[in-house]
Design an enzyme around this catalytic site. Sequence first.
Site, PDB file in Angstrom:
ATOM      1  CD  GLU A 154      -2.638  -1.534   2.600  1.00  0.00           C
ATOM      2  OE1 GLU A 154      -2.427  -0.016   3.155  1.00  0.00           O
ATOM      3  OE2 GLU A 154      -3.659  -2.431   2.798  1.00  0.00           O
ATOM      4  CG  ASN A 199      -0.733  -6.882  -1.042  1.00  0.00           C
ATOM      5  OD1 ASN A 199      -2.221  -7.647  -2.012  1.00  0.00           O
ATOM      6  ND2 ASN A 199      -1.721  -6.514  -0.367  1.00  0.00           N
ATOM      7  CG  HIS A 234     -10.395  -5.358   1.199  1.00  0.00           C
ATOM      8  ND1 HIS A 234     -10.186  -6.911   2.156  1.00  0.00           N
ATOM      9  CD2 HIS A 234      -8.535  -5.160   1.630  1.00  0.00           C
ATOM     10  CE1 HIS A 234      -9.257  -6.673   2.292  1.00  0.00           C
ATOM     11  NE2 HIS A 234      -8.089  -5.945   2.332  1.00  0.00           N
ATOM     12  CD  GLU A 263      -5.036  -7.455   1.759  1.00  0.00           C
ATOM     13  OE1 GLU A 263      -6.156  -6.429   2.355  1.00  0.00           O
ATOM     14  OE2 GLU A 263      -3.864  -7.679   1.817  1.00  0.00           O
ATOM     15  CG  ASP A 265     -12.414  -8.637   1.911  1.00  0.00           C
ATOM     16  OD1 ASP A 265     -12.453  -7.672   1.134  1.00  0.00           O
ATOM     17  OD2 ASP A 265     -12.286  -8.666   3.368  1.00  0.00           O
TER      18      ASP A 265
HETATM   19  O1  G3I Z   1      -3.415  -6.996  18.973  1.00  0.00           O
HETATM   20  C1  G3I Z   1      -3.915  -5.708  19.334  1.00  0.00           C
HETATM   21  C2  G3I Z   1      -4.201  -6.022  21.086  1.00  0.00           C
HETATM   22  O2  G3I Z   1      -3.383  -6.031  21.753  1.00  0.00           O
HETATM   23  C3  G3I Z   1      -5.103  -4.861  21.245  1.00  0.00           C
HETATM   24  O3  G3I Z   1      -5.823  -5.474  22.456  1.00  0.00           O
HETATM   25  C4  G3I Z   1      -6.945  -5.093  20.448  1.00  0.00           C
HETATM   26  C5  G3I Z   1      -7.547  -3.827  20.640  1.00  0.00           C
HETATM   27  O4  G3I Z   1      -7.804  -2.752  19.899  1.00  0.00           O
HETATM   28  O5  G3I Z   1      -5.854  -4.432  18.402  1.00  0.00           O
HETATM   29  C6  G3I Z   1      -5.252  -5.485  18.247  1.00  0.00           C
HETATM   30  O6  G3I Z   1      -4.297  -5.197  17.117  1.00  0.00           O
HETATM   31  C7  G3I Z   1      -5.204  -4.998  16.136  1.00  0.00           C
HETATM   32  C8  G3I Z   1      -4.607  -6.291  15.170  1.00  0.00           C
HETATM   33  O7  G3I Z   1      -6.083  -6.320  14.071  1.00  0.00           O
HETATM   34  C9  G3I Z   1      -4.532  -7.389  15.724  1.00  0.00           C
HETATM   35  O8  G3I Z   1      -6.040  -7.785  16.066  1.00  0.00           O
HETATM   36  C10 G3I Z   1      -5.767  -3.511  15.703  1.00  0.00           C
HETATM   37  O9  G3I Z   1      -6.337  -2.795  16.831  1.00  0.00           O
HETATM   38  C11 G3I Z   1      -6.387  -3.584  14.229  1.00  0.00           C
HETATM   39  O10 G3I Z   1      -6.549  -2.194  13.785  1.00  0.00           O
HETATM   40  C12 G3I Z   1      -5.936  -4.517  13.172  1.00  0.00           C
HETATM   41  O11 G3I Z   1      -6.742  -4.624  11.944  1.00  0.00           O
HETATM   42  C13 G3I Z   1      -5.927  -4.802  11.175  1.00  0.00           C
HETATM   43  C14 G3I Z   1      -6.187  -4.078   9.732  1.00  0.00           C
HETATM   44  O12 G3I Z   1      -4.942  -5.118   8.706  1.00  0.00           O
HETATM   45  C15 G3I Z   1      -4.733  -3.297  10.651  1.00  0.00           C
HETATM   46  O13 G3I Z   1      -4.529  -1.591   9.736  1.00  0.00           O
HETATM   47  C16 G3I Z   1      -6.766  -6.179  10.449  1.00  0.00           C
HETATM   48  O14 G3I Z   1      -7.365  -7.035  11.677  1.00  0.00           O
HETATM   49  C17 G3I Z   1      -6.657  -6.994   9.271  1.00  0.00           C
HETATM   50  O15 G3I Z   1      -7.508  -7.335   8.665  1.00  0.00           O
HETATM   51  C18 G3I Z   1      -6.260  -5.706   8.111  1.00  0.00           C
HETATM   52  O16 G3I Z   1      -5.858  -5.972   6.998  1.00  0.00           O
HETATM   53  C19 G3I Z   1      -5.418  -5.142   5.910  1.00  0.00           C
HETATM   54  C20 G3I Z   1      -4.060  -5.847   5.600  1.00  0.00           C
HETATM   55  O17 G3I Z   1      -3.003  -5.775   6.235  1.00  0.00           O
HETATM   56  C21 G3I Z   1      -3.270  -5.115   4.047  1.00  0.00           C
HETATM   57  N1  G3I Z   1      -5.131  -4.219   3.590  1.00  0.00           N
HETATM   58  C22 G3I Z   1      -6.175  -4.059   3.733  1.00  0.00           C
HETATM   59  C23 G3I Z   1      -6.382  -5.260   5.437  1.00  0.00           C
HETATM   60  C24 G3I Z   1      -8.114  -4.677   6.173  1.00  0.00           C
HETATM   61  O18 G3I Z   1      -7.539  -2.958   6.732  1.00  0.00           O
END
Ligand code: G3I
Length: 661
Positions: A154, A199, A234, A263, A265
């Site tokens: 990105e 990506n 997406h 990715e 969906d």
């Molecule tokens: O691990 C912490 C945890 O310790 C904490 O308690 C909790 C509280 O919010 O957050 C946790 O981290 C989260 C993490 O996912 C793991 O679950 C983050 O807040 C959350 O923002 C993060 O979201 C991820 C996101 O990327 C971050 O930008 C999504 O799960 C994940 O699906 C998403 O994936 C991205 C790809 O990497 C890139 N392309 C877009 C895609 C969707 O956004």
Amino acid sequence: MRATKALLTCWLVLVLLSSLGVAQLRTAAARHNLFVGTAVNNDAFNNTSGEPLYRPTLAREYNMVVAENIMKFDALEPAQNQFNFAPADALVAFAQANGMVVRGHNLIWHNQIPNWLQNGNFNRTQLIAIMQNHITTVMRHFAGKVIAWDVVNEAISDNNGNPNPLRTSLWFNGIGADYITMAFQFARQADPTAKLYYNDYNIEGSGGKPDAAFQLVSGLKAQGLIDGIGWQMHQINPFTISSANQSNATRLQNLGLELSMTELDIRMQLPDDSTKQQQQASSYSSVVNFCLAQPACVAIVTWGFTDKFSWIPGTFSGFGDALPFDMNYQPKPAYTAFLNALGGSAPPAAPTNLVASPGNAQVQLTWTASSGATSYNVKRATVSGGPFTLAGTSTTTSFTDTGLTNGTTFFYVVSAVNANGESANSAQVSATPSAGTANFTLSAAPNTLTVNQGASGTSTISIARTNFTGAVTLSATGLPSGVTASFNTSPTTANSSVLTLSASATATTGAATVTITGTGGGLTNTTTIALTVGMGGTNNGGVTITPVVASSSNFFNEEDVRVANTQNVTAMSVTIVIQRTTGISSSGQYNTIGNGVTQGISSTSATITDTFNFTGTLTPGSGRIFAAQTSGTGTAHPTAGDTWSVTYTTGGQSFTQTGHF
Ligand code: G3I
């Protein structure tokens, strides 16, 4: 490009056949030398007891995995130069054990950067060194285990080149636009065997961002630094591949790059409905058909597989259900469309109406056929809910599981199988084999019982068991109004239970047959108690006796017992004893009831005794007369010394009233 995967695919198919039984999407995808993958949510992956279907579904359906979060910079290098590989290693080990390949996501991104790096105020030289160290350490750790890496994720701005084509980020700001080339150089050096990817999202069609991505990867490809481009995909339901997608894929392909849907969906506005599900199914078909038509398209990876674990609802309010499996891990129309587009067909539906019947050291199972099934897997567990192991297979709709331990309860599910795969499991049933036919009988002691109004009585209900250890639920029916029944334990696995019958002060008196019913293990048995509810102890049962001296003269005497009753009397005996004074003797007797009354007179020198015995039912009424007559020779009879006694039964209870005239 497909040819380079041929060997790997052969190996995959072998691993599949030997370790997994019947696979679904991955089996169909392997026929196209295509990887079909999913992002893995680490919480669900590790919650094997709470999410028992997560890992089996993952392993059954996919031949590629990507960590949704645990291979990102903040997860792998939470403190500078201190790497935490354990969670990612566990995922890689699972993938290897299940014949799956791993995509690496991702090395350099503007997001999910650890605090030490985000807030470190590092200069350009330091940032380059940090980047190189991270890429090198991570890729060498996973060398040979991760087939492709999203080296840069990105990096292109959403602002169509304003103020420049690249997104401002820690990396862009701190190093400059050439951070991308550097990242790919470091990656190439670290693991020359891994495929290196750029990506991004919204680079799939036409316009400024896809064009910027094309320029970027063109430059990298010219330097031999890149192997593939990842279209995140997406999308919003309904989605259809457009000519712009095709043109873009063609120009990327012409560069010599491979293409992965990384990715995928297809989110829908909630609430979900069948129309949206069908649209989503068509949307998935469109993407899969498109990929299959592109020689360069090597992988379709969805961003999760069950709607239970998806980033969508948390990011796009009111949207969700973007994935091929529903919240319960059941395949959606999107799944079937995905599978059909790959040339696979859905497996049969799960068998229904599974019944387990226990026998001696065996359990007989029967079920209703699933359309199209060629065989069935019968699975057994000794704990409700599993884990289940294969007890046997059957090509019919029955199976006898033998060699079992009597007295142990076994749990069963059955799945249906055909060339397309295996269905979900049926509903669970259980059975406990035993040496003989299971049964029980009931008996009551005592089985006749009199309970007066305002009082209670008990009877012990015994449960004689034959090969039956299950609980028996006891109930009582046929209770007169105002009588309640309670068992000291019900349901009970014991051999007896004490029944208490309680009659209220106004309970209906009389005889009743109370039926005790026991149910358990699909069996029903009964016993009965002959219950009599008697009148309360302080009354006369509604019978009023009035003694009357009807005639008293020198020559003739008649003394009557007159009876009035307010409820049925079922037996009555009346005795009138006349003093036998000088010259007195009996001159007769009579009653006004007639039928059912036997009369008698006996005399001694001192008394004349008149008896009346009634059997039958004397319905409520009054003025019933029982008369004793005497006559003499001239002396008036002293009636006050004469006595009467009446014994009768009413409401199942016996009463006696006595008096004198
Ligand atoms: O691990 C912490 C945890 O310790 C904490 O308690 C909790 C509280 O919010 O957050 C946790 O981290 C989260 C993490 O996912 C793991 O679950 C983050 O807040 C959350 O923002 C993060 O979201 C991820 C996101 O990327 C971050 O930008 C999504 O799960 C994940 O699906 C998403 O994936 C991205 C790809 O990497 C890139 N392309 C877009 C895609 C969707 O956004």
